[in-house]
Design a protein around this motif. Structure first.
Motif, mmCIF file in Angstrom:
data_model
loop_
_atom_site.group_PDB
_atom_site.id
_atom_site.type_symbol
_atom_site.label_atom_id
_atom_site.label_comp_id
_atom_site.label_asym_id
_atom_site.label_seq_id
_atom_site.Cartn_x
_atom_site.Cartn_y
_atom_site.Cartn_z
ATOM 1 N N SER A 396 0.695 -1.162 -0.104
ATOM 2 C CA SER A 396 0.083 -0.041 -0.195
ATOM 3 C C SER A 396 1.045 1.279 -0.125
ATOM 4 C CB SER A 396 -0.881 0.023 1.309
ATOM 5 O OG SER A 396 -0.057 -0.071 2.302
ATOM 6 N N SER A 410 -0.993 -2.157 -4.138
ATOM 7 C CA SER A 410 -0.862 -2.797 -5.452
ATOM 8 C C SER A 410 -1.349 -4.299 -5.323
ATOM 9 C CB SER A 410 0.731 -3.217 -5.568
ATOM 10 O OG SER A 410 0.948 -3.920 -4.429
ATOM 11 N N GLU A 411 -1.179 -4.788 -6.493
ATOM 12 C CA GLU A 411 -1.911 -6.129 -6.553
ATOM 13 C C GLU A 411 -1.222 -7.283 -5.650
ATOM 14 O OE1 GLU A 411 -3.967 -6.892 -10.797
ATOM 15 O OE2 GLU A 411 -1.875 -6.482 -10.945
ATOM 16 N N GLY A 412 -0.325 -6.880 -5.165
ATOM 17 C CA GLY A 412 0.557 -7.754 -4.131
ATOM 18 C C GLY A 412 2.009 -7.819 -4.335
ATOM 19 N N VAL A 424 -6.820 -0.955 -11.476
ATOM 20 C CA VAL A 424 -7.538 -1.944 -12.165
ATOM 21 C C VAL A 424 -8.745 -2.446 -11.456
ATOM 22 C CG1 VAL A 424 -5.170 -3.043 -13.062
ATOM 23 C CG2 VAL A 424 -6.019 -3.624 -10.568
ATOM 24 N N SER A 425 -8.848 -2.085 -10.303
ATOM 25 C CA SER A 425 -10.361 -2.284 -9.608
ATOM 26 C C SER A 425 -10.432 -1.551 -8.359
ATOM 27 C CB SER A 425 -10.538 -3.822 -9.448
ATOM 28 O OG SER A 425 -9.569 -4.039 -8.183
ATOM 29 N N ARG A 430 -11.167 0.798 -1.369
ATOM 30 C CA ARG A 430 -9.855 0.135 -1.739
ATOM 31 C C ARG A 430 -9.765 0.166 -3.319
ATOM 32 N NH1 ARG A 430 -6.918 -4.468 -0.253
ATOM 33 N NH2 ARG A 430 -6.385 -5.997 -1.803
ATOM 34 N N VAL A 432 -7.216 -0.552 -6.245
ATOM 35 C CA VAL A 432 -6.017 -1.530 -6.529
ATOM 36 C C VAL A 432 -5.361 -1.136 -7.835
ATOM 37 C CG1 VAL A 432 -5.378 -4.029 -7.037
ATOM 38 C CG2 VAL A 432 -7.464 -3.441 -5.661
ATOM 39 N N ARG A 434 -1.872 -1.441 -10.554
ATOM 40 C CA ARG A 434 -0.993 -2.477 -11.105
ATOM 41 C C ARG A 434 0.239 -1.550 -12.125
ATOM 42 N NH1 ARG A 434 -3.725 -6.022 -15.648
ATOM 43 N NH2 ARG A 434 -4.296 -6.694 -13.624
#
Length: 441
Positions: A396, A410-412, A424-425, A430, A432, A434
């Motif tokens: 984050s 981030s996505e992870g 992206v979503s 929240r 998210v 990329r």
């Protein structure tokens, strides 16, 4: 006229005097009083309280002989011991008159009387101690019971082997087949000295006792004592407490005051009333119970950090313990009632819902998405936008999209500072992103 009155008056005095000289038709039992006291149904604490009252009443009225008419399948050891003590310590002669059966605890009670008389077809015996599961009691309890049976038989010089055979199937005697408890018929009891006589009715009993013309009185179980005997039964107590607690709890789930509340209060009233009639409780138990209820009501409507509720529950439990004849039994009964009440309350709340009086003081509404309530607006319009990370994303951090700083995740993976990212979503707060990798030409 005066002379006639004088003659009549003198005649009445003379007639009364002559009547006083006429022998009474009571024969050899002149002036004697015999009291019949029933020992029926299960042997439990309520029966003990009735017998204590009956014996005291008979003694107060000057009874010369107590006849306990026994017809019981047995019952509880502790109650049998109390009753046997009452009979054994009677200051006047006692007779156990077995009119049908004196099984188990009934046999032990009979052995404590001065003499035993049976009716034809009556029986006594089968006095093995069993536990709550219906199996033979452990060695310690079994040994203690055998000692009681032996002592009771020896009170009136009876051969204790028969009393022991009634309680222990391992004792082998001719009258009892191997591995079976002894049960004596009236003729067998007479033969082995466990009965002094076999008679057909009360008249023959009094003739045997030499009291054939004595005055006869009979104790009767009052309606209140019948209730007391029922509600003080160890099996009935947990049922009453369960109905009481479940009724009151379910009443909280129901609007107004209805059947559950009436059932609950009635069950608890029967518990206290029965124990009071049986002599186990006094008015202090009702007062303590009432204080507990008041404290619980105060806890509901007045914030007290649970203090009023805890004291109230303690007062209610304390009142039940004080009213009970056995702390162990009442604690077991309360545990059963608590478990059943919790289970029923959960099921009722799940399948019926809450519509009780506490609904006025407990906020049960919820802000649901289906009703248009959201905690954060989902930013659907920024999906696909690109921006630059202002901080490192682990995962984050913060990113800049046009002129708007947003908290993103981030996505992870790890994304460094100053990297180009794309939304992206989004879901509520929240966002998210990329990382966008630009291709080199």
């Amino acid at each position: 006229m005066k002379r006639l009155r004088l003659i009549l008056f003198t005649s009445m005095i003379l007639f009364s005097f002559l009547l006083s000289l006429i022998p009474s038709a009571e024969g050899t039992g002149d002036g004697k009083l015999v009291y019949y006291i029933p020992v029926e149904q299960a042997v439990e604490r309520g029966l003990g309280a009735f017998l204590e009252r009956s014996i005291n009443t008979a003694l107060d009225e000057g009874a010369d002989h107590l006849v306990f008419e026994i017809n019981t399948p047995g019952g509880f050891v502790d109650a049998a011991g109390e009753i046997a003590g009452l009979i054994r310590n009677s200051p006047i002669p006692t007779t156990a008159f077995i009119i049908d059966e004196a099984m188990s605890a009934g046999a032990y009670i009979s052995l404590n009387a001065d003499q035993i008389v049976m009716m034809p077809g009556a029986s006594m015996g089968a006095a093995q101690v069993i536990d709550g599961s219906g199996t033979a009691a452990e060695d310690k309890a079994h040994s203690a019971w055998l000692a009681r049976m032996r002592n009771a038989a020896e009170l009136n010089d009876r051969d204790p082997i028969y009393a022991l055979a009634m309680a222990d199937p391992e004792i082998d005697i001719p009258l009892a087949p191997s591995k079976e408890l002894l049960t004596l018929t009236s003729s067998e009891a007479l033969e082995v000295g466990y009965a002094e006589a076999v008679v057909n009715n009360r008249a023959e009993l009094l003739e045997f006792l030499g009291l054939q013309n004595a005055e006869e009185r009979e104790m009767e179980v009052s309606f209140a004592e019948k209730i007391a005997r029922f509600v003080t039964h160890p099996i009935v107590i947990p049922i009453l407490l369960s109905i009481g607690s479940m009724g009151l709890v379910l009443e909280l789930y129901s609007p107004g005051f209805g059947i559950p509340g009436i059932m609950g209060l009635s069950a608890l009233f029967l518990y206290f009333f029965g124990h009071m009639v049986a002599g186990f409780a006094g008015m202090e138990t009702f007062i303590l119970f009432g204080v507990g209820i008041v404290l619980l009501i105060i806890e509901v409507f007045v914030p007290g950090f649970g203090i009023f509720g805890a004291i109230g529950i303690g007062a209610i439990i304390g009142s039940m313990v004080l009213a009970s004849y056995s702390t162990f039994h009442i604690l077991i009964s309360l545990s059963i009632a608590t478990v059943l009440t919790i289970i029923v309350s959960i099921l009722f709340f799940k399948y019926v819902g809450y519509r009780g009086p506490l609904k006025r003081v407990i906020h049960t509404d919820a802000t649901k998405t289906e009703e248009g309530y959201v905690s954060n607006v989902t930013r659907q319009e920024i999906i696909g936008k690109t921006g630059m990370t202002l901080t490192v994303l682990r995962p984050s951090g913060t990113a800049l999209f046009t002129d708007e700083r947003l908290d993103v995740v981030s996505e992870g993976g790890y994304i460094g500072q100053g990297r180009k990212v794309k939304v992206v979503s989004t879901a509520g707060s929240r966002i998210v992103v990329r990382e966008v990798h630009e291709s080199k030409e």
